[in-house]
Motif scaffolding. Structure first.
Motif, PDB file in Angstrom:
ATOM      1  N   SER A 150      -1.641   7.154  -1.225  1.00  0.00           N
ATOM      2  CA  SER A 150      -1.583   5.757  -0.822  1.00  0.00           C
ATOM      3  C   SER A 150      -2.341   5.562   0.476  1.00  0.00           C
ATOM      4  O   SER A 150      -2.536   6.492   1.246  1.00  0.00           O
ATOM      5  N   THR A 151      -2.760   4.340   0.728  1.00  0.00           N
ATOM      6  CA  THR A 151      -3.553   4.056   1.909  1.00  0.00           C
ATOM      7  C   THR A 151      -2.692   4.115   3.162  1.00  0.00           C
ATOM      8  O   THR A 151      -1.458   4.058   3.094  1.00  0.00           O
ATOM      9  N   GLU A 153      -2.387   1.782   5.390  1.00  0.00           N
ATOM     10  CA  GLU A 153      -1.670   0.513   5.525  1.00  0.00           C
ATOM     11  C   GLU A 153      -0.420   0.492   4.651  1.00  0.00           C
ATOM     12  O   GLU A 153       0.643   0.004   5.069  1.00  0.00           O
ATOM     13  N   GLU A 154      -0.514   1.012   3.436  1.00  0.00           N
ATOM     14  CA  GLU A 154       0.632   1.018   2.522  1.00  0.00           C
ATOM     15  C   GLU A 154       1.744   1.918   3.052  1.00  0.00           C
ATOM     16  O   GLU A 154       2.922   1.549   3.052  1.00  0.00           O
ATOM     17  N   GLU A 155       1.373   3.111   3.504  1.00  0.00           N
ATOM     18  CA  GLU A 155       2.371   4.039   4.006  1.00  0.00           C
ATOM     19  C   GLU A 155       3.017   3.520   5.287  1.00  0.00           C
ATOM     20  O   GLU A 155       4.238   3.585   5.458  1.00  0.00           O
ATOM     21  N   THR A 157       3.191   0.378   6.364  1.00  0.00           N
ATOM     22  CA  THR A 157       3.995  -0.812   6.071  1.00  0.00           C
ATOM     23  C   THR A 157       5.336  -0.434   5.468  1.00  0.00           C
ATOM     24  O   THR A 157       6.379  -1.012   5.812  1.00  0.00           O
ATOM     25  N   ALA A 158       5.331   0.546   4.558  1.00  0.00           N
ATOM     26  CA  ALA A 158       6.580   1.001   3.953  1.00  0.00           C
ATOM     27  C   ALA A 158       7.516   1.582   5.012  1.00  0.00           C
ATOM     28  O   ALA A 158       8.727   1.322   4.999  1.00  0.00           O
ATOM     29  N   ASN A 159       6.957   2.347   5.938  1.00  0.00           N
ATOM     30  CA  ASN A 159       7.771   2.918   7.011  1.00  0.00           C
ATOM     31  C   ASN A 159       8.329   1.828   7.921  1.00  0.00           C
ATOM     32  O   ASN A 159       9.498   1.882   8.328  1.00  0.00           O
ATOM     33  N   ASN A 161       8.908  -1.323   7.175  1.00  0.00           N
ATOM     34  CA  ASN A 161       9.953  -2.071   6.456  1.00  0.00           C
ATOM     35  C   ASN A 161      11.258  -1.296   6.413  1.00  0.00           C
ATOM     36  O   ASN A 161      12.353  -1.876   6.551  1.00  0.00           O
TER      37      ASN A 161
END
Length: 231
Positions: A150-151, A153-155, A157-159, A161
């Motif tokens: 995953s990118t 930004e995705e990783e 953002t998940a962290n 959140n």
């Protein structure tokens, strides 16, 4: 080495700890194939593994095992710099398979203050808090935290959140005043809490006109090396 007094020159306390950590990492097994998320670069003396990021000496087994075994004189003469390559010495020679990367050699006069980069006082060589955490590095390589493609930004953002959701949940717990939960939080989240404090302390000092500037190798904020402060 001999001084003019004809007495052997002894290692200072931080150099003793540095030598002990280095020699230990020379023998620490590396799980192969190496995690795709790791990018050890001998020429810049940097690595993206978790152990390097939290190392008080800016070393990890991936970098150390990519160079020839250093002689004892290295631990007397090696100098640490504020910019990559962080460690420089003529004996830091990459192994044959990594020779396309130039060695991080000593290239000029020692920068002022490099002789003792504030690693601490007597006894530091036995302070486990200042050495690389082999356990953390092994967890990464054994797949506890897998790099799934995953990118960034995705990783991230998940962290973010997850942290925000957890913060809201913890705020809800205040009304219950359960000391057992607080104990569990401090025990299980100790690493993250230390990291958060280091980042906030770095940010406070960067934005303060009264606080001393943050040093690259300062122990209290070394784990926040890659944290960019907000204005």
């Amino acid at each position: 080495l001999l001084k003019e007094t004809a007495r052997y020159r002894k290692l200072s306390s931080w150099r003793k700890g540095f030598k002990k950590t280095w020699r230990k990492l020379e023998e620490t097994p590396i799980t192969m194939p190496i995690n795709d998320a790791y990018r050890p670069k001998v020429n810049k003396w940097i690595c993206t593994c978790p152990a390097f990021a939290v190392s008080r000496f800016l070393v990890c087994k991936h970098l150390i095992q990519r160079v020839h075994r250093v002689p004892p004189i290295f631990f007397l003469e090696a100098d640490r710099f504020r910019e990559p390559p962080f460690w420089r010495h003529k004996s830091l020679r990459p192994l044959e398979e990594y020779r396309d990367e130039p060695a991080a050699v000593f290239v000029g006069p020692v920068e002022e203050g490099n002789e003792n980069p504030n690693f601490g006082g007597e006894g530091d060589e036995d302070d486990a808090g200042g050495m690389d955490s082999d356990g953390e590095d092994d967890e990464e390589e054994n797949g506890t935290h897998q790099h799934d493609g995953s990118t960034f930004e995705e990783e991230m953002t998940a962290n973010i959140n997850l942290i925000l959701d957890m913060a809201a949940g913890l705020k809800h717990q205040l009304q219950f005043r359960d000391q057992r939960l607080l104990n569990a939080l401090q025990r299980e989240g100790a690493g993250f809490l230390r990291f958060a404090r280091a980042c906030m302390e770095k940010e406070r000092r960067v934005n303060s006109t009264r606080s001393p500037p943050v040093s690259t190798w300062e122990r209290s904020t070394s784990s926040a090396m890659f944290y960019r402060t907000r204005p």
